[in-house]
Design an enzyme around this catalytic site. Structure first.
Site, PDB file in Angstrom:
ATOM      1  N   HIS A 217      61.385  -3.660 -27.507  1.00 20.70           N
ATOM      2  CA  HIS A 217      60.071  -4.113 -27.042  1.00 20.70           C
ATOM      3  C   HIS A 217      60.062  -4.359 -25.539  1.00 20.70           C
ATOM      4  O   HIS A 217      59.028  -4.277 -24.893  1.00 20.70           O
ATOM      5  CB  HIS A 217      59.662  -5.407 -27.754  1.00 20.70           C
ATOM      6  CG  HIS A 217      59.721  -5.315 -29.240  1.00 20.70           C
ATOM      7  ND1 HIS A 217      58.918  -4.467 -29.963  1.00 20.70           N
ATOM      8  CD2 HIS A 217      60.489  -5.960 -30.158  1.00 20.70           C
ATOM      9  CE1 HIS A 217      59.193  -4.601 -31.256  1.00 20.70           C
ATOM     10  NE2 HIS A 217      60.139  -5.494 -31.395  1.00 20.70           N
TER      11      HIS A 217
ATOM     12  N   THR B  72      53.806 -14.400 -26.543  1.00 24.52           N
ATOM     13  CA  THR B  72      52.901 -13.243 -26.448  1.00 24.52           C
ATOM     14  C   THR B  72      53.379 -12.080 -27.312  1.00 24.52           C
ATOM     15  O   THR B  72      52.784 -11.013 -27.296  1.00 24.52           O
ATOM     16  CB  THR B  72      52.763 -12.764 -24.991  1.00 24.52           C
ATOM     17  OG1 THR B  72      54.041 -12.307 -24.524  1.00 24.52           O
ATOM     18  CG2 THR B  72      52.255 -13.889 -24.086  1.00 24.52           C
ATOM     19  N   THR B  73      54.465 -12.291 -28.034  1.00 26.46           N
ATOM     20  CA  THR B  73      54.961 -11.314 -29.005  1.00 26.46           C
ATOM     21  C   THR B  73      55.143 -12.025 -30.339  1.00 26.46           C
ATOM     22  O   THR B  73      55.354 -13.247 -30.367  1.00 26.46           O
ATOM     23  CB  THR B  73      56.323 -10.732 -28.570  1.00 26.46           C
ATOM     24  OG1 THR B  73      57.240 -11.807 -28.347  1.00 26.46           O
ATOM     25  CG2 THR B  73      56.192  -9.904 -27.298  1.00 26.46           C
TER      26      THR B  73
END
Length: 264
Positions: A66, A201-202
């Site tokens: 990611h 935020t993930t």
């Protein structure tokens, strides 16, 4: 597919679909946000931000599929953030980046609607109150993330140590030793910041983060930025997909107040 591999930044597994697996994605304190500078409330009671970073606490650099992440030794309080909106020190656990395919987008937070090409996140946890990072990550006051915007311009000499290591972790799930990197070299001169209560935020998008977003960006060269874009979302055996646009768009503020450490 299990664990953290069931989400991504593609059309089918990207941010607009995360709520199906993580309902908190539609919660009341989600991140990132668009910071409207004229609506940020100057708070003279906010303390100056203090970042105490020891030189040789970094351990490894990893492509987790990611982002690219540098992990730190967080066994004691030698590398911490304190002051600002925080009560007590928070230990640095890891840093990672978000970036775009092109220079007009890439950051997660935006300021008055403006995106930056990249954003650095320094993730810290409240070890005074919680015994593990995992425990802290589930608590409303468990994490403090310092966000730093990156813009392109002159080369950033200190960033070369990091960008020159990226070739070792080009593929997903690759890891390399990365010692004695002091993240202090990635901070801007000014410590002015905005702060608000938010989330990771993930996924799992836990609402456990006190966000501290520094106002002043740092500069890196386009050549340095391209090294981030040469990383891959995919493993060595897979079809190659370049790691770009690994950012979540701004989320609704839902009545939260953004405080500023400075007068606009």
């Amino acid at each position: 597919m299990t664990g953290h591999h069931c989400w991504g930044y593609g059309q089918d597994d990207g941010p607009s679909n995360w709520h199906k697996l993580y309902p908190i994605a539609q919660g009341d304190r989600q991140s990132p946000i668009n910071i409207i500078s004229s609506q940020a409330v100057y708070s003279p009671s906010l303390q100056p931000l203090e970042l105490f970073y020891e030189a040789c606490m970094s351990l490894s650099i990893t492509n987790n599929g990611h982002s690219v992440q540098v992990d730190f030794n967080d066994s004691d309080d030698r590398t911490v953030v304190s002051g600002g909106p925080l009560e007590g020190p928070y230990r640095l656990k890891q840093l990672h980046f978000h970036w775009g395919k092109k220079r007009d987008m890439g950051s997660e937070h935006t300021v008055d609607g403006k995106s930056f090409p990249s954003e650095l996140h320094l993730v810290h946890w409240n070890a005074k109150k919680y015994s593990t990072f995992g425990e802290a990550a589930a608590a409303p006051d468990g994490l403090a993330v310092v966000g730093v915007f990156l813009e392109t311009g002159d080369e950033h000499p200190s960033m070369n140590r990091l960008t020159d290591a990226l070739y070792m972790v080009r593929f997903k799930d690759t890891k390399a030793q990365f010692s004695c990197f002091n993240p202090k070299c990635l901070l801007p001169t000014s410590r002015h910041y905005w702060t608000y209560p938010g989330s990771l935020t993930t996924p799992p998008l836990s609402e456990s983060v006190t966000w501290i977003v520094l106002r002043e960006p740092i500069r890196i060269s386009e050549r340095q930025m391209e090294k981030f874009r040469s990383l891959l979302f995919t493993s060595e055996d897979d079809e190659r997909i370049h790691m770009v646009d690994n950012f979540r768009p701004p989320q609704p503020l839902k009545g939260r107040v953004v405080k500023a450490s400075f007068q606009a």
